[in-house]
Design an enzyme around this catalytic site. Structure first.
Site, mmCIF file in Angstrom:
data_model
loop_
_atom_site.group_PDB
_atom_site.id
_atom_site.type_symbol
_atom_site.label_atom_id
_atom_site.label_comp_id
_atom_site.label_asym_id
_atom_site.label_seq_id
_atom_site.Cartn_x
_atom_site.Cartn_y
_atom_site.Cartn_z
ATOM 1 N N ARG A 147 2.886 7.081 9.575
ATOM 2 C CA ARG A 147 1.954 7.182 8.416
ATOM 3 C C ARG A 147 1.437 8.498 8.076
ATOM 4 O O ARG A 147 0.846 9.060 9.178
ATOM 5 C CB ARG A 147 0.915 6.061 8.504
ATOM 6 C CG ARG A 147 0.206 5.763 7.161
ATOM 7 C CD ARG A 147 -0.867 4.700 7.380
ATOM 8 N NE ARG A 147 -2.175 5.585 7.635
ATOM 9 C CZ ARG A 147 -3.398 5.071 7.365
ATOM 10 N NH1 ARG A 147 -3.691 4.061 6.913
ATOM 11 N NH2 ARG A 147 -4.636 5.843 8.009
ATOM 12 N N TYR A 159 -10.767 11.426 3.963
ATOM 13 C CA TYR A 159 -10.577 10.188 3.941
ATOM 14 C C TYR A 159 -9.265 9.819 4.590
ATOM 15 O O TYR A 159 -8.119 10.376 4.301
ATOM 16 C CB TYR A 159 -10.295 9.799 2.097
ATOM 17 C CG TYR A 159 -8.971 9.106 1.879
ATOM 18 C CD1 TYR A 159 -9.094 7.511 2.164
ATOM 19 C CD2 TYR A 159 -8.088 9.426 1.465
ATOM 20 C CE1 TYR A 159 -8.247 6.771 1.766
ATOM 21 C CE2 TYR A 159 -7.021 8.877 0.823
ATOM 22 C CZ TYR A 159 -6.913 7.246 0.993
ATOM 23 O OH TYR A 159 -5.828 6.430 0.710
ATOM 24 N N ASP A 217 -0.683 5.234 3.061
ATOM 25 C CA ASP A 217 -1.646 4.171 2.534
ATOM 26 C C ASP A 217 -2.604 4.527 1.432
ATOM 27 O O ASP A 217 -3.214 5.607 1.542
ATOM 28 C CB ASP A 217 -2.715 3.910 3.911
ATOM 29 C CG ASP A 217 -3.316 2.639 3.432
ATOM 30 O OD1 ASP A 217 -3.433 2.106 2.355
ATOM 31 O OD2 ASP A 217 -3.865 2.196 4.514
ATOM 32 N N HIS A 219 -5.182 2.766 -0.006
ATOM 33 C CA HIS A 219 -6.334 2.283 0.228
ATOM 34 C C HIS A 219 -7.089 1.605 -1.040
ATOM 35 O O HIS A 219 -8.287 1.855 -1.308
ATOM 36 C CB HIS A 219 -7.306 3.263 0.824
ATOM 37 C CG HIS A 219 -7.378 3.600 2.297
ATOM 38 N ND1 HIS A 219 -8.237 3.550 3.274
ATOM 39 C CD2 HIS A 219 -6.011 3.879 2.936
ATOM 40 C CE1 HIS A 219 -7.590 3.832 4.318
ATOM 41 N NE2 HIS A 219 -6.549 3.809 4.337
ATOM 42 N N GLU A 243 1.519 1.710 0.559
ATOM 43 C CA GLU A 243 0.708 0.694 0.967
ATOM 44 C C GLU A 243 -0.616 0.616 0.051
ATOM 45 O O GLU A 243 -1.064 1.538 0.009
ATOM 46 C CB GLU A 243 0.478 0.729 2.227
ATOM 47 C CG GLU A 243 -0.638 -0.009 2.947
ATOM 48 C CD GLU A 243 -1.186 0.103 4.518
ATOM 49 O OE1 GLU A 243 -0.232 0.890 5.134
ATOM 50 O OE2 GLU A 243 -2.172 -0.344 4.877
ATOM 51 N N GLU A 269 -3.598 -6.632 3.876
ATOM 52 C CA GLU A 269 -4.399 -6.593 5.098
ATOM 53 C C GLU A 269 -5.536 -7.211 4.701
ATOM 54 O O GLU A 269 -6.173 -7.767 5.588
ATOM 55 C CB GLU A 269 -4.616 -5.041 5.316
ATOM 56 C CG GLU A 269 -5.156 -4.294 4.456
ATOM 57 C CD GLU A 269 -5.123 -2.718 4.974
ATOM 58 O OE1 GLU A 269 -4.170 -2.286 5.240
ATOM 59 O OE2 GLU A 269 -6.371 -2.338 5.100
ATOM 60 N N ARG A 290 1.385 -7.505 4.894
ATOM 61 C CA ARG A 290 0.450 -6.724 5.709
ATOM 62 C C ARG A 290 -0.411 -7.403 6.144
ATOM 63 O O ARG A 290 -1.407 -7.190 6.859
ATOM 64 C CB ARG A 290 -0.323 -5.661 4.844
ATOM 65 C CG ARG A 290 0.679 -4.428 4.494
ATOM 66 C CD ARG A 290 0.805 -3.529 5.494
ATOM 67 N NE ARG A 290 -0.398 -2.699 5.882
ATOM 68 C CZ ARG A 290 -0.797 -2.404 7.276
ATOM 69 N NH1 ARG A 290 -0.028 -2.621 8.182
ATOM 70 N NH2 ARG A 290 -1.916 -1.671 7.220
ATOM 71 N N ASP A 323 -9.667 -2.118 15.019
ATOM 72 C CA ASP A 323 -10.459 -3.426 14.699
ATOM 73 C C ASP A 323 -9.684 -4.636 14.732
ATOM 74 O O ASP A 323 -10.371 -5.658 14.946
ATOM 75 C CB ASP A 323 -10.952 -3.092 13.422
ATOM 76 C CG ASP A 323 -10.325 -3.146 12.138
ATOM 77 O OD1 ASP A 323 -10.055 -1.868 11.813
ATOM 78 O OD2 ASP A 323 -10.170 -4.257 11.846
ATOM 79 N N GLU A 346 2.222 -1.940 12.772
ATOM 80 C CA GLU A 346 1.120 -0.807 12.809
ATOM 81 C C GLU A 346 0.722 -0.513 14.097
ATOM 82 O O GLU A 346 0.356 -1.860 14.530
ATOM 83 C CB GLU A 346 0.162 -0.993 11.817
ATOM 84 C CG GLU A 346 -0.924 0.092 11.667
ATOM 85 C CD GLU A 346 -1.852 -0.157 10.568
ATOM 86 O OE1 GLU A 346 -2.142 -1.433 10.291
ATOM 87 O OE2 GLU A 346 -2.652 0.869 10.288
ATOM 88 N N TRP A 409 -12.356 0.331 -1.931
ATOM 89 C CA TRP A 409 -12.012 0.952 -0.594
ATOM 90 C C TRP A 409 -10.502 1.382 -0.457
ATOM 91 O O TRP A 409 -9.869 0.321 -0.716
ATOM 92 C CB TRP A 409 -12.427 -0.069 0.390
ATOM 93 C CG TRP A 409 -12.943 0.458 1.782
ATOM 94 C CD1 TRP A 409 -13.950 0.235 2.169
ATOM 95 C CD2 TRP A 409 -12.159 1.240 2.504
ATOM 96 N NE1 TRP A 409 -14.346 1.054 3.414
ATOM 97 C CE2 TRP A 409 -13.119 1.246 3.657
ATOM 98 C CE3 TRP A 409 -11.003 1.870 2.731
ATOM 99 C CZ2 TRP A 409 -12.666 2.227 4.860
ATOM 100 C CZ3 TRP A 409 -10.569 2.761 3.815
ATOM 101 C CH2 TRP A 409 -11.282 2.942 4.791
HETATM 102 MG MG LIG Z 1 -4.117 -0.242 4.209
#
Ligand SMILES: [Mg+2]
Length: 409
Positions: A147, A159, A217, A219, A243, A269, A290, A323, A346, A409
Site C-alpha cells: 500500500r 496523513y 487508501d 480514507h 480503497e 472497513e 474490507r 487496532d 492487510e 476521515w
Molecule cells: Mg481504509
C-alpha cells in the site's frame, strides 16, 4: 458444556485493546476481540453491563443461536458498538469449539483453501525518496504487495504517513490514534491530493516496474465524481485496488464511480453488517470486501458475507491495522484461509509489547500469513502482562478544510 464466566479485559500495551474471555465448566476458554479504536470503553461497558450475564449457563457450542439471540433480542440492531460486542462473543465461541474439537478454527470452516494468506504492507513517505526507502524495506521483509501513501505538498499533516514512527525503528508501533484527552487536528485539500497522487504512482511504477501489486487508501475523503476522476487517473499504474474513496454510507455513490473507471475498488472497513454491502455486492460495484471480523459481528457473519460476495466474484481484503487485536486478526485469518474467494490480507505487525500480551500461533513468512494449527484461534492472553498496561484514552486524528470545515476521515 456450559459457560461459567465471561470477563472483559482492557489492556494498552502499545495501543488499547478490549478482549472478552469466556470460560466453560470443562475448563476450556475462548477469546474474542471487542476493540473499537477511539471508543474502546463503550464496547467494554456494553459487554459487562448488558451481555456477559446473559452468557452464563449457555451451551458454548450453540454459536449461531447465541449470535442471533444477541442480535435480535436487543431490539436495537447494528452499529459499531453492538456489533463489536457480538463479534467478541462469536469469536470466543469459535475458539472454544475449536479447542473442544482439537482443531484450528479454519478446519471447522471447511479446511484450508490455500497454503497461506498473501498480505500487503503499508509503505509511506513524506517525499518520493523516503517512500522508495519504505517500499524497499517492505520488500526486504518479504511483502509481495504494497500500500502506497504519501504526503501531499501544501498539506501539513502527514496523513497516512508513518515517517516519524519509522525513524524510531518501531514502525508498527505507529498509532494514528494519539493518546491524550483531545484528538489531533490535521488539514486537508482534496484538489491538491488529486493532483499529487498520480505523480506518486508514476514515480513508483518507474522505479519498481509493472509487476509489484500496489494499493492506495483514499480514507473516505472524496466526492463520487472526485473518486471517479482519481480512479481514472490511476488506471495507467494498474493498481491492485483503490480503497475507501467516498464516505461509505452512500452505497449508490459507487454506481457513478464504477461508470468512469476500471481501477478495482475496495471498501467496507467501517461497515457493521451485510446490509452495508447489499447494493455494492449485488450490483458488482466493488471488487474487495474490507470488513473486519471485529467490527462486523465476528467469524459467522464474515463467512456469510464472503459466501454472498463469491456469487459475484468479489474477494476478501479484510481490514487489518494494528487496532484489530491479534485475536481479531487470527479470527479473520481463519476465515481467509478457508474461503475460496480470498483476495489479500492487510497486515501490520503488532508491536513486541502487544505480542507479549497476546501469545500467538500466527506466522508471517516470506509475505504470507498463517494462523497456525493450534486448536481454536491460536491466541492466548497473558493476563499478568495485560494487567501491567492500563487503559489510556486515545483518539483518532480528524481533519479540517482550509476554511475550517470538519472533513471526512
Ligand atoms: Mg481504509
Amino acid at each position: 458444556m456450559k459457560i461459567t464466566a465471561a470477563d472483559v479485559i482492557v489492556t494498552s500495551p502499545s495501543r488499547n485493546f478490549v478482549t472478552l474471555k469466556i470460560t466453560t465448566d470443562e475448563g476450556l476458554t475462548g477469546l474474542g476481540d471487542a476493540t473499537l479504536n477511539g471508543r474502546e470503553l463503550a464496547v467494554a461497558s456494553y459487554l459487562t453491563e448488558h451481555v456477559t450475564q446473559l452468557l452464563i449457563g449457555r451451551d458454548p457450542h450453540r454459536i449461531e443461536d447465541t449470535w442471533q439471540f444477541l442480535y435480535r433480542s436487543a431490539y436495537w440492531r447494528r452499529g459499531p458498538v453492538t456489533m463489536a460486542a457480538i463479534a467478541a462473543v462469536d469469536m470466543a465461541l469459535w475458539d472454544i469449539k475449536g479447542k473442544a474439537a482439537g482443531m484450528p478454527v479454519y478446519q471447522l470452516l471447511g479446511g484450508a483453501s490455500r497454503t497461506a494468506l498473501r498480505t500487503y504492507g503499508h509503505a509511506s513517505g513524506r517525499d518520493i525518496p523516503e517512500l522508495f526507502d519504505s517500499i524497499r524495506q517492505h520488500l526486504e521483509e518479504g511483502y509481495k504487495s504494497i500500500r502506497v501513501q504519501s504526503s501531499v505538498p501544501g498539506i501539513k499533516a502527514l496523513y497516512g504517513v508513518a515517517a516519524q514512527a519509522q525513524a524510531t525503528g518501531e514502525r508498527y508501533d505507529f498509532e494514528p490514534a494519539g493518546r491524550g484527552a483531545q484528538p489531533t487536528e490535521e488539514d486537508w485539500d482534496t484538489r491538491a491530493y488529486l493532483r499529487h497522487v498520480p505523480t506518486v504512482f508514476e514515480a513508483v511504477r518507474n522505479e519498481f516496474g509493472p509487476e509489484l501489486p500496489l494499493l492506495h487508501d483514499g480514507h473516505h475523503r472524496m466526492t463520487p465524481i472526485q473518486a471517479a476522476k482519481l480512479g481514472k487517473s490511476l488506471e495507467p499504474y494498474d493498481l491492485f485496488w483503490l480503497e475507501d474513496v467516498t464516505p461509505a454510507e452512500n452505497q449508490e455513490a459507487f454506481r457513478l464511480i464504477r461508470q468512469h473507471t476500471t481501477t478495482p475498488l475496495a471498501v467496507g472497513e467501517v461497515f457493521n453488517t451485510v446490509f452495508d454491502f447489499q447494493t455494492l455486492i449485488r450490483e458488482q460495484l466493488i471488487d474487495y470486501v474490507r470488513a473486519a471480523s471485529t467490527h462486523f459481528g465476528g467469524i459467522s457473519p464474515l463467512k456469510k458475507v464472503m459466501d454472498y460476495a463469491a456469487q459475484y466474484q468479489i474477494r476478501s481484503g479484510f481490514h487489518g491495522p494494528t487496532d484489530v487485536s491479534p485475536v481479531g486478526l487470527a479470527a479473520q485469518s481463519h476465515v481467509g484461509l478457508a474461503i475460496h474467494n480470498f483476495g489479500i490480507q492487510e497486515y501490520m505487525e503488532h508491536s513486541k509489547k502487544t505480542n507479549t500480551v497476546f501469545e500467538q500461533s500466527m506466522t508471517f513468512v516470506d509475505g504470507y500469513l498463517h494462523p497456525g494449527d493450534s486448536p481454536g484461534l491460536g491466541v492466548e492472553l497473558n493476563e499478568e502482562a495485560a494487567a501491567s498496561f492500563p487503559y489510556q484514552q486515545a483518539y483518532l486524528p480528524y481533519n479540517r478544510l482550509t476554511d475550517g470545515t470538519v472533513h471526512d476521515w
